[in-house]
Design a protein around this motif. Sequence first.
Motif, mmCIF file in Angstrom:
data_model
loop_
_atom_site.group_PDB
_atom_site.id
_atom_site.type_symbol
_atom_site.label_atom_id
_atom_site.label_comp_id
_atom_site.label_asym_id
_atom_site.label_seq_id
_atom_site.Cartn_x
_atom_site.Cartn_y
_atom_site.Cartn_z
ATOM 1 N N ASN A 31 -7.136 -2.737 -1.181
ATOM 2 C CA ASN A 31 -6.390 -2.491 -0.111
ATOM 3 C C ASN A 31 -6.870 -3.098 1.178
ATOM 4 O OD1 ASN A 31 -4.246 -1.697 1.838
ATOM 5 N ND2 ASN A 31 -5.261 0.242 2.035
ATOM 6 N N GLU A 32 -7.935 -2.549 1.585
ATOM 7 C CA GLU A 32 -8.673 -3.028 2.894
ATOM 8 C C GLU A 32 -9.944 -2.748 2.890
ATOM 9 O OE1 GLU A 32 -7.792 -2.011 6.820
ATOM 10 O OE2 GLU A 32 -7.485 0.059 6.466
ATOM 11 N N GLU B 53 -5.050 6.507 -4.866
ATOM 12 C CA GLU B 53 -5.974 5.668 -4.050
ATOM 13 C C GLU B 53 -7.525 6.205 -4.138
ATOM 14 O OE1 GLU B 53 -4.541 4.079 -0.056
ATOM 15 O OE2 GLU B 53 -3.026 5.710 -0.363
ATOM 16 N N LYS C 163 -6.561 -8.751 8.599
ATOM 17 C CA LYS C 163 -6.300 -8.595 7.181
ATOM 18 C C LYS C 163 -5.775 -9.895 6.614
ATOM 19 C CE LYS C 163 -5.110 -3.613 7.641
ATOM 20 N NZ LYS C 163 -4.131 -2.514 8.312
ATOM 21 N N GLY D 275 -2.136 3.556 9.442
ATOM 22 C CA GLY D 275 -0.782 3.487 9.124
ATOM 23 C C GLY D 275 0.073 2.826 9.927
ATOM 24 N N VAL E 54 2.336 -2.163 -4.228
ATOM 25 C CA VAL E 54 1.621 -1.575 -5.197
ATOM 26 C C VAL E 54 2.108 -0.187 -5.535
ATOM 27 C CG1 VAL E 54 -0.649 -1.139 -6.245
ATOM 28 C CG2 VAL E 54 -0.342 -3.113 -4.991
ATOM 29 N N LYS F 100 2.332 -6.004 6.990
ATOM 30 C CA LYS F 100 1.094 -5.594 7.802
ATOM 31 C C LYS F 100 1.157 -6.504 8.908
ATOM 32 C CE LYS F 100 -1.126 -3.310 3.874
ATOM 33 N NZ LYS F 100 -2.520 -3.422 3.455
HETATM 34 N N1 LIG Z 1 0.326 -3.394 -0.878
HETATM 35 C C1 LIG Z 1 0.393 -2.169 -0.633
HETATM 36 N N2 LIG Z 1 1.231 -1.363 -1.744
HETATM 37 C C2 LIG Z 1 1.525 0.090 -1.569
HETATM 38 N N3 LIG Z 1 0.995 0.729 -0.529
HETATM 39 C C3 LIG Z 1 0.164 0.260 0.245
HETATM 40 C C4 LIG Z 1 -0.002 -1.223 0.427
HETATM 41 N N4 LIG Z 1 -0.924 -1.359 1.618
HETATM 42 C C5 LIG Z 1 -1.001 -0.416 2.182
HETATM 43 N N5 LIG Z 1 -0.284 0.592 1.474
HETATM 44 C C6 LIG Z 1 -0.491 2.047 1.925
HETATM 45 O O1 LIG Z 1 -0.579 2.065 3.332
HETATM 46 C C7 LIG Z 1 -1.770 2.921 3.849
HETATM 47 C C8 LIG Z 1 -2.407 2.010 5.258
HETATM 48 O O2 LIG Z 1 -2.467 0.722 4.765
HETATM 49 P P1 LIG Z 1 -3.674 0.008 5.387
HETATM 50 O O3 LIG Z 1 -3.554 -1.715 5.096
HETATM 51 O O4 LIG Z 1 -5.074 0.685 4.918
HETATM 52 O O5 LIG Z 1 -3.505 0.249 7.013
HETATM 53 P P2 LIG Z 1 -4.478 0.793 8.007
HETATM 54 O O6 LIG Z 1 -5.493 -0.203 8.557
HETATM 55 O O7 LIG Z 1 -3.594 1.576 9.026
HETATM 56 O O8 LIG Z 1 -5.444 1.972 7.271
HETATM 57 C C9 LIG Z 1 -2.625 2.560 2.739
HETATM 58 O O9 LIG Z 1 -3.701 3.531 2.602
HETATM 59 C C10 LIG Z 1 -1.674 2.614 1.560
HETATM 60 O O10 LIG Z 1 -1.285 4.369 1.120
#
Ligand SMILES: Nc1ncnc2c1ncn2[C@@H]1O[C@H](COP(=O)(O)OP(=O)(O)O)[C@@H](O)[C@H]1O
Length: 387
Positions: free
Chosen positions: A269-270, A191, A107, A155, A186, A147
């Motif tokens: 996000n990712e 989403e 990430k 998560g 955020v 993260k």
């Molecule tokens: N910067 C952020 N602000 C708010 N919520 C976030 C943010 N980053 C992640 N999340 C929440 O956490 C969830 C999991 O994060 P993510 O980076 O997608 O991890 P994973 O690899 O476990 O899927 C996201 O789908 C979102 O709901």
Amino acid sequence: MSESVRPFVVGIIGGGQLARMMYAAAIRLGLRVRLLAEGPDVSAAQVVADVTVGDYTDPATVRAFAEGCDVITFDHEHVPTQILRELEAAGVAVRPGPDALVHAQDKAVMRERLTALGVPVPAWRVVANAGELRAFGDEHGWPVIAKTSRGGYDGKGVWKLDGVEVADEPFAGLGEGVQVVAEEFVDFERELSALVVRSPSGQAAAYPISESVQRDGVCVETTTPAPGLTEEQAVGAERLALGIAHDLGVVGVLAVELMQRRDGSVVVNELAMRPHNTGHWSIDGAVTSQFENHLRAVVDLPLGDPAARESWTVMGNVLGGSEPDLVSALLHCFARDRELRAELYGKEVRPGRKVGHVNAYGDDLEQVRRRARHAAGYLMGDPAERG
Ligand SMILES: Nc1ncnc2c1ncn2[C@@H]1O[C@H](COP(=O)(O)OP(=O)(O)O)[C@@H](O)[C@H]1O
Ligand SMILES: [Mg+2]
């Protein structure tokens, strides 16, 4: 004048449900599949004919597995890039290749690259300790998301920190090469997911944008197309994902997880570079499923139409609950709803584990949603749906 044609062999690394569903698509295309699985009874190993059980982090195991494969693709993004680079150097086609895949593995690398490309992302910084994390929060405001850069999923490896109890936790037990990324929290409206497919010859296809709902970091439901998205927003999100796929040289499915702010704008996000949970709707709701299009890309066939067949498709994830016998529970679901589609992954039911999904589709969104929720809830043994 029959000359025997050698079958085309796709090697899939990782034996989860994504590989299992890819296999279903491979059968239709007449492709041979070899699977490198974590164990003899994991989801895809139950169905694929040609299975090797082995450790995907071991170079010799992966090398031996790749021999006899025409192309390698993935159920997950965790194969070390060094191993994949060696495969490529030895002439094996790896799709997506390591230079793209690293952005789905790490990430911090992803944030860095997307920032350089001018793609909208939350404010972020790699932090080395709790002090730096606190400084980031004081600068950008609390709460802060922390993260781990690698290895997280569903998560796990994501923390929401409010400042008071910051938090050595993200730094505890970090593996080698794993960093902590601090991110602006955020406060999103919802989403979204932009799913695109790109082939080695550069052809690309964009699925309609999905809305996804995460609970405790795990996807529970998607709605496609995302309700209330303007044409401009939808096209904007598709173009954003197509641009990333092109710039990173992705081959196969790229899922861009987006957060839509309350002003309507989106940040990334990712990234995932494999079929994605938010694309499961496409098995029943699109002309060509994400699994088939992933494989078409991997073997460089023309891509199929990603368009929706139905006005609305709602996918409900079945997470392990109190019902251990999912196949028997289908009796109720199918008797009640002839149009319901369900897919079970053959996994033993454990609390919260992804063990299947359902797709409901139709013209009335509220009704479609109710049907999907009922079926998924019933399969989870949810008392509210068991009445
Ligand atoms: N910067 C952020 N602000 C708010 N919520 C976030 C943010 N980053 C992640 N999340 C929440 O956490 C969830 C999991 O994060 P993510 O980076 O997608 O991890 P994973 O690899 O476990 O899927 C996201 O789908 C979102 O709901
Ligand atoms: Mg995610």
